[in-house]
Design a protein around this motif. Structure first.
Motif, mmCIF file in Angstrom:
data_model
loop_
_atom_site.group_PDB
_atom_site.id
_atom_site.type_symbol
_atom_site.label_atom_id
_atom_site.label_comp_id
_atom_site.label_asym_id
_atom_site.label_seq_id
_atom_site.Cartn_x
_atom_site.Cartn_y
_atom_site.Cartn_z
ATOM 1 N N ILE A 298 -8.089 1.902 -4.984
ATOM 2 C CA ILE A 298 -6.864 2.701 -5.114
ATOM 3 C C ILE A 298 -5.921 2.254 -4.010
ATOM 4 C CG2 ILE A 298 -5.846 4.991 -5.233
ATOM 5 C CD1 ILE A 298 -8.484 6.139 -6.050
ATOM 6 N N THR A 299 -4.807 1.656 -4.417
ATOM 7 C CA THR A 299 -3.818 1.174 -3.473
ATOM 8 C C THR A 299 -2.452 1.735 -3.861
ATOM 9 O OG1 THR A 299 -2.995 -0.817 -2.350
ATOM 10 C CG2 THR A 299 -3.375 -0.990 -4.738
ATOM 11 N N ASP A 300 -1.385 1.269 -3.225
ATOM 12 C CA ASP A 300 -0.066 1.817 -3.512
ATOM 13 C C ASP A 300 0.745 0.863 -4.379
ATOM 14 O OD1 ASP A 300 1.821 0.139 -1.632
ATOM 15 O OD2 ASP A 300 0.099 0.705 -0.404
ATOM 16 N N ALA A 301 1.855 1.371 -4.880
ATOM 17 C CA ALA A 301 2.663 0.624 -5.838
ATOM 18 C C ALA A 301 3.358 -0.584 -5.232
ATOM 19 C CB ALA A 301 3.701 1.552 -6.473
ATOM 20 N N GLU A 302 3.318 -0.730 -3.896
ATOM 21 C CA GLU A 302 3.927 -1.896 -3.266
ATOM 22 C C GLU A 302 3.011 -3.114 -3.267
ATOM 23 O OE1 GLU A 302 5.589 -1.046 0.550
ATOM 24 O OE2 GLU A 302 6.592 0.778 -0.146
ATOM 25 N N ALA A 303 1.792 -2.953 -3.754
ATOM 26 C CA ALA A 303 0.891 -4.101 -3.875
ATOM 27 C C ALA A 303 1.486 -5.095 -4.870
ATOM 28 C CB ALA A 303 -0.482 -3.644 -4.334
ATOM 29 N N SER A 304 1.515 -6.360 -4.517
ATOM 30 C CA SER A 304 2.103 -7.386 -5.386
ATOM 31 C C SER A 304 1.167 -7.682 -6.557
ATOM 32 C CB SER A 304 2.348 -8.665 -4.596
ATOM 33 O OG SER A 304 1.114 -9.280 -4.251
ATOM 34 N N PRO A 305 1.715 -8.185 -7.672
ATOM 35 C CA PRO A 305 0.850 -8.572 -8.793
ATOM 36 C C PRO A 305 -0.232 -9.556 -8.369
ATOM 37 C CG PRO A 305 3.154 -8.555 -9.479
ATOM 38 C CD PRO A 305 3.149 -8.351 -7.995
ATOM 39 N N GLY A 306 0.104 -10.462 -7.468
ATOM 40 C CA GLY A 306 -0.885 -11.427 -6.993
ATOM 41 C C GLY A 306 -2.025 -10.758 -6.255
ATOM 42 N N GLN A 307 -1.708 -9.758 -5.425
ATOM 43 C CA GLN A 307 -2.749 -9.035 -4.705
ATOM 44 C C GLN A 307 -3.663 -8.291 -5.673
ATOM 45 O OE1 GLN A 307 -0.059 -6.791 -2.090
ATOM 46 N NE2 GLN A 307 -1.088 -7.711 -0.308
ATOM 47 N N VAL A 308 -3.059 -7.628 -6.648
ATOM 48 C CA VAL A 308 -3.840 -6.871 -7.628
ATOM 49 C C VAL A 308 -4.739 -7.804 -8.423
ATOM 50 C CG1 VAL A 308 -3.696 -5.474 -9.724
ATOM 51 C CG2 VAL A 308 -2.178 -4.986 -7.786
ATOM 52 N N GLU A 309 -4.182 -8.928 -8.878
ATOM 53 C CA GLU A 309 -4.942 -9.869 -9.690
ATOM 54 C C GLU A 309 -6.122 -10.453 -8.926
ATOM 55 O OE1 GLU A 309 -6.481 -12.194 -12.567
ATOM 56 O OE2 GLU A 309 -5.057 -10.529 -12.747
ATOM 57 N N GLU A 310 -5.950 -10.672 -7.645
ATOM 58 C CA GLU A 310 -7.021 -11.246 -6.844
ATOM 59 C C GLU A 310 -8.268 -10.368 -6.860
ATOM 60 O OE1 GLU A 310 -7.540 -13.435 -2.498
ATOM 61 O OE2 GLU A 310 -5.848 -12.074 -2.837
ATOM 62 N N PHE A 311 -8.066 -9.058 -6.848
ATOM 63 C CA PHE A 311 -9.205 -8.151 -6.877
ATOM 64 C C PHE A 311 -9.711 -7.936 -8.304
ATOM 65 C CE2 PHE A 311 -7.397 -7.230 -2.762
ATOM 66 C CZ PHE A 311 -8.527 -7.093 -1.977
ATOM 67 N N ALA A 312 -8.798 -7.822 -9.250
ATOM 68 C CA ALA A 312 -9.197 -7.577 -10.632
ATOM 69 C C ALA A 312 -9.920 -8.775 -11.239
ATOM 70 C CB ALA A 312 -7.973 -7.225 -11.472
ATOM 71 N N ALA A 313 -9.637 -9.965 -10.735
ATOM 72 C CA ALA A 313 -10.200 -11.186 -11.317
ATOM 73 C C ALA A 313 -11.709 -11.265 -11.212
ATOM 74 C CB ALA A 313 -9.566 -12.405 -10.668
ATOM 75 N N SER A 314 -12.285 -10.554 -10.281
ATOM 76 C CA SER A 314 -13.740 -10.609 -10.103
ATOM 77 C C SER A 314 -14.486 -9.978 -11.262
ATOM 78 C CB SER A 314 -14.127 -9.891 -8.804
ATOM 79 O OG SER A 314 -13.911 -8.494 -8.922
ATOM 80 N N GLY A 315 -13.809 -9.090 -11.992
ATOM 81 C CA GLY A 315 -14.462 -8.379 -13.069
ATOM 82 C C GLY A 315 -15.282 -7.194 -12.619
ATOM 83 N N GLU A 316 -15.443 -7.031 -11.317
ATOM 84 C CA GLU A 316 -16.226 -5.925 -10.760
ATOM 85 C C GLU A 316 -15.347 -4.817 -10.197
ATOM 86 O OE1 GLU A 316 -19.800 -5.697 -10.550
ATOM 87 O OE2 GLU A 316 -19.505 -7.238 -12.073
ATOM 88 N N CYS A 317 -14.040 -5.056 -10.176
ATOM 89 C CA CYS A 317 -13.121 -4.127 -9.510
ATOM 90 C C CYS A 317 -12.019 -3.676 -10.465
ATOM 91 C CB CYS A 317 -12.514 -4.789 -8.277
ATOM 92 S SG CYS A 317 -11.249 -3.791 -7.450
ATOM 93 N N ASP A 318 -11.868 -2.379 -10.635
ATOM 94 C CA ASP A 318 -10.698 -1.815 -11.298
ATOM 95 C C ASP A 318 -9.679 -1.473 -10.215
ATOM 96 O OD1 ASP A 318 -11.750 -1.896 -13.878
ATOM 97 O OD2 ASP A 318 -12.737 0.036 -13.609
ATOM 98 N N VAL A 319 -8.397 -1.727 -10.484
ATOM 99 C CA VAL A 319 -7.350 -1.456 -9.508
ATOM 100 C C VAL A 319 -6.433 -0.366 -10.032
ATOM 101 C CG1 VAL A 319 -5.473 -2.408 -8.135
ATOM 102 C CG2 VAL A 319 -7.441 -3.848 -8.710
ATOM 103 N N VAL A 320 -6.255 0.669 -9.221
ATOM 104 C CA VAL A 320 -5.338 1.774 -9.532
ATOM 105 C C VAL A 320 -4.233 1.741 -8.494
ATOM 106 C CG1 VAL A 320 -5.079 4.270 -9.687
ATOM 107 C CG2 VAL A 320 -7.174 3.175 -10.535
ATOM 108 N N THR A 321 -2.981 1.732 -8.934
ATOM 109 C CA THR A 321 -1.854 1.784 -7.995
ATOM 110 C C THR A 321 -1.223 3.161 -8.050
ATOM 111 O OG1 THR A 321 -0.380 0.844 -9.689
ATOM 112 C CG2 THR A 321 -1.375 -0.670 -8.121
ATOM 113 N N ALA A 322 -1.015 3.742 -6.903
ATOM 114 C CA ALA A 322 -0.490 5.103 -6.804
ATOM 115 C C ALA A 322 0.978 5.070 -6.429
ATOM 116 C CB ALA A 322 -1.268 5.879 -5.763
#
Length: 262
Positions: A238-262
């Motif tokens: 759970i991170t904030d809406a200022e996270a860049s698409p690249g930052q989000v994708e880096e974590f989501a790409a593993s397949g083990e992490c769901d990313v929620v932006t608040a």
């Protein structure tokens, strides 16, 4: 005139400083723990750490030292003042995941501390924590049961750490675990100032049904400390809406992490 030989530390002092340096490099840099470990006074430890810092081997922190070459640990006040709006949004999003009747575990940290504050008026919860901030917010809350993990208080982050807490934790199975972060790397995991804290976070994650990491966007991709707690099972960031698409994708790409932006 004082010569170089008289300025050099005595052999026993030099050996002790070498031993202290090894402890700091292993992540055990708290002054009181070092004093107990070597049977010396706190003031002697402070002098030794100051000498090691002057030689560039360590960074002095509030209450101890960390290995040289890494960021000095900030105080709780410094952490609390950073990105408050983002932390508040993350805490609210995390609180929305909690249902009445849940057993939850709240890790030490300022964002997790805001989550604890958001839950003060809830009822039917059992909250397990190693956070002095969470204890401060929840000690007088009438609608929930509070379980405090045992150990010593580690400054400056207000984490309660030690074998007593680990032993208690092995007997608990929280529904939800909320971990704090000083830094979060997609490959290496949660950056921690000591090995003890890395172990504590990994144990917390192992015991929980669902695992959430609360980290504002400034911490993504950052590893300020040399020790890491890795996630060995699916988890949610759970991170904030200022996270860049690249930052989000880096974590989501593993397949083990769901990313929620608040």
């Amino acid at each position: 005139m004082t010569n170089a030989r008289s300025r050099a530390p005595r052999r026993g002092t030099a050996r002790r400083r070498d031993d202290i340096l090894r402890e700091v490099l292993a992540g055990n840099g708290e002054i009181t723990a070092l004093a107990d470990r070597f049977g010396i006074s706190v003031s002697t430890v402070r002098r030794d750490l100051q000498e090691l810092a002057g030689d560039g081997h360590v960074h002095r922190t509030y209450g101890g030292a960390v290995a040289g070459g890494h960021t000095a640990e900030r105080t709780l006040d410094e952490k609390e003042s950073g990105n408050p709006a983002q932390k508040e949004a993350i805490a609210r999003a995390a609180a929305a995941r909690v249902s009445d009747g849940d057993v939850i575990l709240i890790d030490a940290g300022t964002t997790t501390g805001r989550l604890a504050r958001a839950l003060r008026s809830r009822s039917g919860l059992t909250v397990i924590t190693n956070s002095t901030i969470a204890v401060r917010h929840l000690a007088e809350a009438q609608g929930l049961e509070l379980v405090v993990l045992g150990g010593r208080v580690r400054r400056p982050n207000g984490a309660i750490l030690g074998p007593e807490g680990d032993e208690t934790l092995r007997r608990l199975t929280p529904d939800l675990v909320f971990l704090g972060a000083d830094g979060l790397h997609a490959r290496d995991g949660l950056s921690c100032p000591t090995l003890e804290q890395a172990h504590s976070k990994e144990l917390m994650a192992e015991r929980g049904g669902e695992v959430f990491v609360l980290a504002d966007s400034s911490k993504l991709g950052d590893s300020p400390f040399p020790y890491h707690a890795r996630q060995r099972r699916p988890w949610t960031l759970i991170t904030d809406a200022e996270a860049s698409p690249g930052q989000v994708e880096e974590f989501a790409a593993s397949g083990e992490c769901d990313v929620v932006t608040a």
